[in-house]
Design an enzyme around this catalytic site. Structure first.
Site, PDB file in Angstrom:
ATOM      1  CD  GLU A 119      -5.338   4.660   5.893  1.00 47.62           C
ATOM      2  OE1 GLU A 119      -5.960   4.308   4.879  1.00 47.62           O
ATOM      3  OE2 GLU A 119      -4.779   3.856   6.669  1.00 47.62           O
ATOM      4  CD  GLU A 122      -2.237   1.235   2.989  1.00 47.48           C
ATOM      5  OE1 GLU A 122      -1.501   0.837   3.925  1.00 47.48           O
ATOM      6  OE2 GLU A 122      -3.397   1.659   3.168  1.00 47.48           O
ATOM      7  CE  LYS A 135      -7.111   1.119   3.937  1.00 48.73           C
ATOM      8  NZ  LYS A 135      -5.807   1.544   4.529  1.00 48.73           N
ATOM      9  CG  ASN A 175      -4.901   4.049   0.672  1.00 51.49           C
ATOM     10  OD1 ASN A 175      -4.207   3.483  -0.172  1.00 51.49           O
ATOM     11  ND2 ASN A 175      -4.666   3.945   1.977  1.00 51.49           N
ATOM     12  CG  ASN A 180       2.112   1.353   4.690  1.00 52.52           C
ATOM     13  OD1 ASN A 180       3.279   1.679   4.760  1.00 52.52           O
ATOM     14  ND2 ASN A 180       1.451   1.290   3.545  1.00 52.52           N
ATOM     15  CB  CYS A 236      -3.950  -1.492   4.533  1.00 48.13           C
ATOM     16  SG  CYS A 236      -3.183  -1.352   6.178  1.00 48.13           S
TER      17      CYS A 236
END
Lengths: 313, 313
Positions: A142, A47, A123, A106, A197, A172
């Site tokens: 995020e 990611e 994501k 993301n 991550n 993730c």
């Protein structure tokens, strides 16, 4: 025709905020070349693989924009795309996406051996906070930097030279949510590619689960969801101490029987490789997890009908 | 007030077709007493705990009816209910249910320490076949003997003396289906009780996964689904060679962090015990798996909108 696809996970060690894009690109290309030398035809990167995990800090708009890709490929990442096409190797890579009309996600793409973008994912399960928590050195922002993915969980086919595998992507935190896996399973997925991550400990020094327990959770979620959806999975970390914050490693390739067939041993740049027999998914898909024969969606209503948990009185 | 509930899994060895109900009841009562001596306040017995796993054969109607309970309790199983109430211990038990209007289900109840039936579940994910497969010595005829459960996945509260835990039930194959777990998770579940009878190998002598791999799958599914729903789980086998067909053991108690805290070591009658701190579910429910903050049901539509898998062209 054989449907055995040799897949690599290209775990990276930390990518520091001070690292240049050119230096990072050299590392990613070196990992790609190692994987290709070992015969891999699809290489999974982490990611947000081009930069440090920047949602750990607030930044001004000008600096923020330096972390986003306005298109893919673009000159800064072209070396990876060019070298992959030369080698005839495909790849999955995570990146921060800025759309033409200003939306930020993301994201990840899967690129075929001829450079074609086969799939594009944004994501869905963003963790963290939408607002800066005062007094914390490290944040998890995020929900501030990105919008929720708006493309759902789509499966797509790889090329004939890979055996036309049914591919899916997660990013993730998605790997901990069985819903995303199940939607991919309902799309017939045979290989799920994942980059991550994940914190190894609380970087602000609070009481915290151990890195070992966190790595166990990361692997456990992939094993069980691969098993329950009868699919291969390749789940790949950015690992090690990045800008003072620790990230777990544990990148792994997992079979449709839930067994780990390859796992990274370091927190550094490291390639893992496995031969994924895509037809090995058939036993699960046709017997234990024959969805058409055994699923009972009339009893699954709360999964789509409510968001949060509601305990009985 | 402490919310630590000592839970036992009462794995049984095989219960042969020739065994009398009275003999079986003595074994179940002995296990209950062992668990109570070790301080357990809730004891989990297997699926179809009163008899052999009869769906492995076709039988005529008269014999079939001998395996079903027309009410619960009833004289044949009264010793277990009576002894549990004397000891002030609750239990989960699986049984074949025949309703007053002739419906048949693979069911379970959870009984409180005062003998009250707290919850009643009918198995949703029936494996196996609705028709006899010719030429096979052993069958798996759950879809013939039972109707699909018609009560969904409901959570309910245990009594104050247990700390009012939010409880849920699954039966055997249900534990491999993340949907049932997730509906219980959306009901705030803190302890999922499960009984199972799972084949250790193909009793008809075909090529087959090993008992070790099957036990791994059984445990893996419970670990990951407990973790992803931040709940305790107690999953209990009928084990060993029953009427010539092998059943795995591996009964386990799993914490909300996915760790196995107790696991059976034999394929015989065996009690496992663990102290389940119900408040240990809070970390997961309030952070990583805060459903209200992180779930995105608008992308889960296929889970309720389709039954079988549909791969892309």
């Amino acid at each position: 025709m054989s449907r055995i696809l040799r897949v690599a996970g290209a775990q990276t060690g930390p990518i520091q905020r001070a690292d240049s894009r050119a230096r990072t690109m050299r590392r990613l290309v070196a990992l790609l070349e190692q994987a290709a030398e070992r015969g891999a035809r699809l290489v999974v990167f982490p990611e947000l693989a081009f930069t440090t995990f920047f949602p750990r800090w607030p930044m001004d708009e000008a600096e923020t924009l330096t972390y986003f890709e306005r298109s893919l490929p673009n000159p800064a990442v072209q070396p990876l795309f060019d070298r992959a096409r030369e080698l005839g190797v495909g790849f999955y890579v995570g990146y921060a996406e800025l759309t033409g009309d200003g939306h930020r996600f993301n994201s990840s793409v899967t690129v075929g051996p001829d450079g074609t973008i086969l799939g594009h994912y944004r994501k869905v399960h963003l963790p963290g906070s939408a607002v800066v928590k005062e007094g914390q050195r490290y944040q998890q922002l995020e929900k501030m930097y990105f919008e929720y993915g708006d493309r759902g969980f789509r499966t797509f086919r790889g090329p004939a030279e890979w055996g036309r595998p049914v591919l899916g992507m997660l990013i993730c935190n998605d790997r901990r949510w069985p819903e995303g896996w199940r939607v991919l399973g309902l799309g017939g997925v045979e290989l799920v590619c994942i980059g991550y991550n994940s914190a190894a400990y609380d970087p602000n020094g609070g009481e915290s689960e151990s890195a070992a327990l966190r790595t166990f959770h990361s692997t456990l979620a992939v094993q069980a969801n691969a098993y329950m959806n009868a699919t291969w999975a390749c789940s790949v970390a950015k690992a090690g101490v990045e800008d003072g914050a620790g990230l777990i490693g544990g990148s792994c390739i997992v079979g449709p029987d839930g067994a780990v067939v390859a796992q990274a041993a370091t927190l550094e740049d490291e390639v893992i490789v496995a031969d994924c027999d895509l037809d090995a998914c058939r036993q699960g898909k046709e017997k234990m997890f024959d969805f058409a024969a055994h699923r009972r969606p009339q009893w699954y209503g709360p999964i789509t009908g409510q968001v949060g948990a509601v305990a009985p009185d």
